[in-house]
Every structure is written in C-alpha cells, then in structure tokens.
Scaffold this motif. Structure first.
Motif, mmCIF file in Angstrom:
data_model
loop_
_atom_site.group_PDB
_atom_site.id
_atom_site.type_symbol
_atom_site.label_atom_id
_atom_site.label_comp_id
_atom_site.label_asym_id
_atom_site.label_seq_id
_atom_site.Cartn_x
_atom_site.Cartn_y
_atom_site.Cartn_z
ATOM 1 N N TRP A 60 1.051 -1.972 -0.227
ATOM 2 C CA TRP A 60 0.293 -0.081 -0.227
ATOM 3 C C TRP A 60 0.668 1.472 -0.201
ATOM 4 O O TRP A 60 1.735 1.606 0.893
ATOM 5 N N LEU A 61 -0.315 1.966 -0.555
ATOM 6 C CA LEU A 61 0.868 3.870 -0.772
ATOM 7 C C LEU A 61 -0.021 4.516 0.378
ATOM 8 O O LEU A 61 -1.047 5.303 -0.459
ATOM 9 N N ARG A 76 -4.910 7.173 2.267
ATOM 10 C CA ARG A 76 -4.334 5.565 1.245
ATOM 11 C C ARG A 76 -4.297 6.016 -0.046
ATOM 12 O O ARG A 76 -5.546 6.538 -0.656
ATOM 13 N N GLN A 120 -3.123 4.191 -2.509
ATOM 14 C CA GLN A 120 -2.827 2.560 -3.449
ATOM 15 C C GLN A 120 -3.288 1.592 -2.363
ATOM 16 O O GLN A 120 -2.450 1.436 -1.366
ATOM 17 N N SER A 121 -3.520 -0.241 -2.882
ATOM 18 C CA SER A 121 -3.164 -0.360 -1.931
ATOM 19 C C SER A 121 -3.742 -1.804 -3.181
ATOM 20 O O SER A 121 -4.474 -1.707 -4.151
ATOM 21 N N THR A 157 2.682 -0.198 -10.668
ATOM 22 C CA THR A 157 0.952 0.623 -9.727
ATOM 23 C C THR A 157 -0.205 -0.042 -9.758
ATOM 24 O O THR A 157 -0.801 -0.605 -10.865
ATOM 25 N N GLY A 209 5.059 3.991 2.644
ATOM 26 C CA GLY A 209 4.486 2.964 1.714
ATOM 27 C C GLY A 209 4.382 1.862 2.372
ATOM 28 O O GLY A 209 5.660 2.024 2.860
ATOM 29 N N GLU A 221 8.928 -0.954 4.493
ATOM 30 C CA GLU A 221 8.341 0.013 4.647
ATOM 31 C C GLU A 221 9.393 0.903 4.075
ATOM 32 O O GLU A 221 10.289 1.058 4.763
#
Length: 86
Positions: free
Chosen positions: A10-11, A17, A19-20, A53, A68, A75
């Motif tokens: 994730w980012l 949040r 992206q996941s 991505t 991330g 991380e």
C-alpha cells in the motif's frame, strides 16, 4: 532470505490511502523479478525495485509525504522535494 508470495502492499500520500493491493496480484512474481534484475545489475541490501502500480496512481507535488509498505518486508517514507517534471 525468503520473500513472501503474498502480502498487502500500500501507499499513503499525506496520510490518505492512495493505493492498495497484494503481492499475489502481480503479473511477474517477486522471485522472477529479482532473478531477472540480478542478471543485469548487482543488487545490494537496501535497493528498491519499482515494478508498477496498483490502481490509484496520481500526481504528487513538492512537500507531499509518501508512506508505503510491503507486508512482511518493510516500509518506505519519502518527502517529495524539488520541481516535478511535466
């Protein structure tokens, strides 16, 4: 050292949040990517391999804080600096 075949990735951008996903959703698996790149470069501890991505990609600006994580691996925290090219 082993690497998980699945696990959350994730980012967050500025605490939101963006992206996941999961490692098991990748087209090429982590060991395949590492094996291929190892034939082209000497990989060192601390190297980061960027592969693409999950959905949610978007522009970032100077001052944005990115956080991330790859579950079970580690991380990364980054603050965007300087000008962003168009």
């Amino acid at each position: 050292v082993g690497h998980p075949a699945r696990g959350a990735i994730w980012l967050d951008v500025n605490g939101t949040r963006r992206q996941s996903g999961d490692l098991d959703q990748m087209i090429w698996k982590v060991p395949e990517i590492i094996a291929y790149l190892s034939g082209l470069f000497v990989l060192q501890p601390g190297d980061v391999i960027l592969t693409g991505t999950p959905s949610g990609v978007g522009a970032v600006q100077p001052g944005d804080r990115l956080h991330g994580q790859v579950e079970g691996v580690g991380e990364l925290k980054v603050v965007v600096t300087g000008a962003v090219a168009a």
